[in-house]
Design an enzyme around this catalytic site. Structure first.
Site, PDB file in Angstrom:
ATOM      1  N   THR A  86     -10.365   3.975  10.764  1.00  0.00           N
ATOM      2  CA  THR A  86     -10.226   3.066  12.239  1.00  0.00           C
ATOM      3  C   THR A  86      -9.537   3.625  13.219  1.00  0.00           C
ATOM      4  OG1 THR A  86      -8.077   2.228  10.867  1.00  0.00           O
ATOM      5  CG2 THR A  86     -10.068   0.606  10.912  1.00  0.00           C
TER       6      THR A  86
ATOM      7  N   ASP B  70      -3.415   4.464  -1.847  1.00  0.00           N
ATOM      8  CA  ASP B  70      -4.167   4.784  -0.800  1.00  0.00           C
ATOM      9  C   ASP B  70      -4.346   6.278  -0.722  1.00  0.00           C
ATOM     10  OD1 ASP B  70      -6.054   4.789   1.479  1.00  0.00           O
ATOM     11  OD2 ASP B  70      -4.535   4.423   2.931  1.00  0.00           O
TER      12      ASP B  70
ATOM     13  N   LYS C 250      -7.288   8.298  -0.917  1.00  0.00           N
ATOM     14  CA  LYS C 250      -8.549   8.607  -0.110  1.00  0.00           C
ATOM     15  C   LYS C 250      -8.887   9.663  -0.782  1.00  0.00           C
ATOM     16  CE  LYS C 250      -7.613   6.646   4.441  1.00  0.00           C
ATOM     17  NZ  LYS C 250      -6.068   6.132   4.219  1.00  0.00           N
TER      18      LYS C 250
ATOM     19  N   ARG D 125       2.805  -0.443  10.779  1.00  0.00           N
ATOM     20  CA  ARG D 125       3.654  -0.391  11.731  1.00  0.00           C
ATOM     21  C   ARG D 125       4.066  -1.721  12.353  1.00  0.00           C
ATOM     22  NH1 ARG D 125       0.763   4.602  14.486  1.00  0.00           N
ATOM     23  NH2 ARG D 125      -1.025   3.408  13.476  1.00  0.00           N
TER      24      ARG D 125
ATOM     25  N   ASP E 238     -13.733  14.766  -3.539  1.00  0.00           N
ATOM     26  CA  ASP E 238     -13.869  16.202  -3.950  1.00  0.00           C
ATOM     27  C   ASP E 238     -15.170  16.139  -4.824  1.00  0.00           C
ATOM     28  OD1 ASP E 238     -13.014  18.792  -5.247  1.00  0.00           O
ATOM     29  OD2 ASP E 238     -11.233  18.265  -4.911  1.00  0.00           O
TER      30      ASP E 238
ATOM     31  N   LYS F  12       1.121  -1.043   0.043  1.00  0.00           N
ATOM     32  CA  LYS F  12      -0.164  -0.014   0.104  1.00  0.00           C
ATOM     33  C   LYS F  12       0.907   1.231   0.095  1.00  0.00           C
ATOM     34  CE  LYS F  12      -2.527   1.786   3.609  1.00  0.00           C
ATOM     35  NZ  LYS F  12      -2.413   2.981   3.529  1.00  0.00           N
TER      36      LYS F  12
HETATM   37  O1  C5P Z   1       0.571   1.350  11.059  1.00  0.00           O
HETATM   38  P1  C5P Z   1      -0.756   0.724  10.929  1.00  0.00           P
HETATM   39  O2  C5P Z   1      -0.820  -0.804  10.600  1.00  0.00           O
HETATM   40  O3  C5P Z   1      -1.873   1.180  11.884  1.00  0.00           O
HETATM   41  O4  C5P Z   1      -1.257   1.357   9.424  1.00  0.00           O
HETATM   42  C1  C5P Z   1      -2.435   1.246   8.639  1.00  0.00           C
HETATM   43  C2  C5P Z   1      -2.738   1.803   7.486  1.00  0.00           C
HETATM   44  O5  C5P Z   1      -3.867   1.770   6.749  1.00  0.00           O
HETATM   45  C3  C5P Z   1      -2.179   3.451   7.472  1.00  0.00           C
HETATM   46  O6  C5P Z   1      -1.431   3.617   6.321  1.00  0.00           O
HETATM   47  C4  C5P Z   1      -3.615   4.085   7.440  1.00  0.00           C
HETATM   48  O7  C5P Z   1      -3.449   5.211   6.656  1.00  0.00           O
HETATM   49  C5  C5P Z   1      -4.564   2.977   6.654  1.00  0.00           C
HETATM   50  N1  C5P Z   1      -5.838   3.058   6.921  1.00  0.00           N
HETATM   51  C6  C5P Z   1      -6.411   3.179   8.237  1.00  0.00           C
HETATM   52  N2  C5P Z   1      -7.664   3.344   8.425  1.00  0.00           N
HETATM   53  C7  C5P Z   1      -8.674   3.502   7.386  1.00  0.00           C
HETATM   54  C8  C5P Z   1      -8.169   3.450   5.989  1.00  0.00           C
HETATM   55  C9  C5P Z   1      -6.680   3.133   5.902  1.00  0.00           C
HETATM   56  O8  C5P Z   1      -5.642   2.948   9.158  1.00  0.00           O
HETATM   57  N3  C5P Z   1      -9.701   3.455   7.468  1.00  0.00           N
END
Ligand code: C5P
Length: 236
Positions: free
Chosen positions: A119, A65, A67, A210, A70, A38
């Site tokens: 999330t 990603d 997002k 992460r 507009d 991603k």
């Molecule tokens: O580090 P972590 O595993 O929390 O990263 C989650 C990834 O998913 C991030 O890149 C975040 O931008 C993305 N994301 C999210 N929640 C959403 C959509 C995308 O955490 N609803």
């Protein structure tokens, strides 16, 4: 609908890094254990858009990603630009107008995913932002609207995956971030689940950043998660 191959194909590693060279280094470290990446706003704004074609050329899949949200004309124009890059998925915020505009512009070139609710957003965060419903109701409403718009899938917390499946059936891919192996820290994510629990709940693909890119041994972290996915998917 896009095809899901082996367990490895269900793991999408978030390259939440600031520049293309750090991302390339991470991709090299992860090697064959990761087949789907991603690329989000941080990397794209840091000059990483060319990585999409580079990774696709190297046989990887890419989830862009961005997002988008507009006016429909702008969403459609941006989607057409992205559609040329070879990504498997592009995200838009799951507003009906936006989903419809992206879907039409994407054709069969890129799968549109609607971000139902971030999330990181709790019910209190949504209330503060002016929403009259909690995260669960908002997610279900938007999943139904995603089906009506004919897009490829939704991004949602794994906590909502089972309810989404019950509401809309198998027609949508459910992609879930907010994944934390049992021993990992949540960080700013509020609605989290382990990889095994997410798969058991009906998630198709998991986004993990992460817990992998911040691990002392990212390749081992990825491999452990793929193994966990494999076991859980077999039981489903
Ligand atoms: O580090 P972590 O595993 O929390 O990263 C989650 C990834 O998913 C991030 O890149 C975040 O931008 C993305 N994301 C999210 N929640 C959403 C959509 C995308 O955490 N609803």
């Amino acid at each position: 609908m896009d095809v899901i191959g082996d367990a490895r194909d269900r793991l999408i590693v978030g390259l939440d890094l600031s520049d293309p060279d750090s991302a390339r280094e991470m991709v090299a470290r992860l090697g064959d254990d990761v087949s789907f990446y991603k690329i989000g706003m941080e990397l794209v704004y840091g000059g990483g858009l060319d990585l999409v074609a580079e990774l696709v050329g190297a046989g990887k899949k890419v989830f862009l990603d961005l997002k988008l949200h507009d006016i429909p004309n702008t969403v459609a124009a941006a989607t057409r630009q992205v559609a040329r890059l070879g990504a498997t998925y592009l995200t838009v915020h799951a507003y009906p107008q936006t989903m419809r505009a992206a879907r039409e512009a994407a054709g069969a070139d890129v799968g549109i995913l609607g971000v139902t609710a971030l999330t990181s957003a709790s019910d209190a965060d949504l209330a503060e932002a002016g929403y009259a419903m909690g995260a669960r109701d908002l997610v279900l409403r938007r999943a139904r609207q995603a089906t009506e718009a004919g897009i490829a899938g939704v991004v949602a917390s794994a906590e909502e995956a089972a309810a989404i499946r019950a509401a809309v059936g198998d027609g949508l891919r459910i992609v879930t971030p907010g994944i934390r192996p049992a021993n990992a820290e949540a960080g700013d994510q509020k609605r989290v689940m382990t990889p095994a629990a997410a798969i058991a709940s009906g998630a198709d693909r998991l986004v993990v950043a992460r817990p992998i890119i911040g691990a002392a041994d990212p390749r081992k972290a990825a491999r452990d998660i793929v193994r966990e996915i494999e076991v859980a998917a077999r039981k489903r």
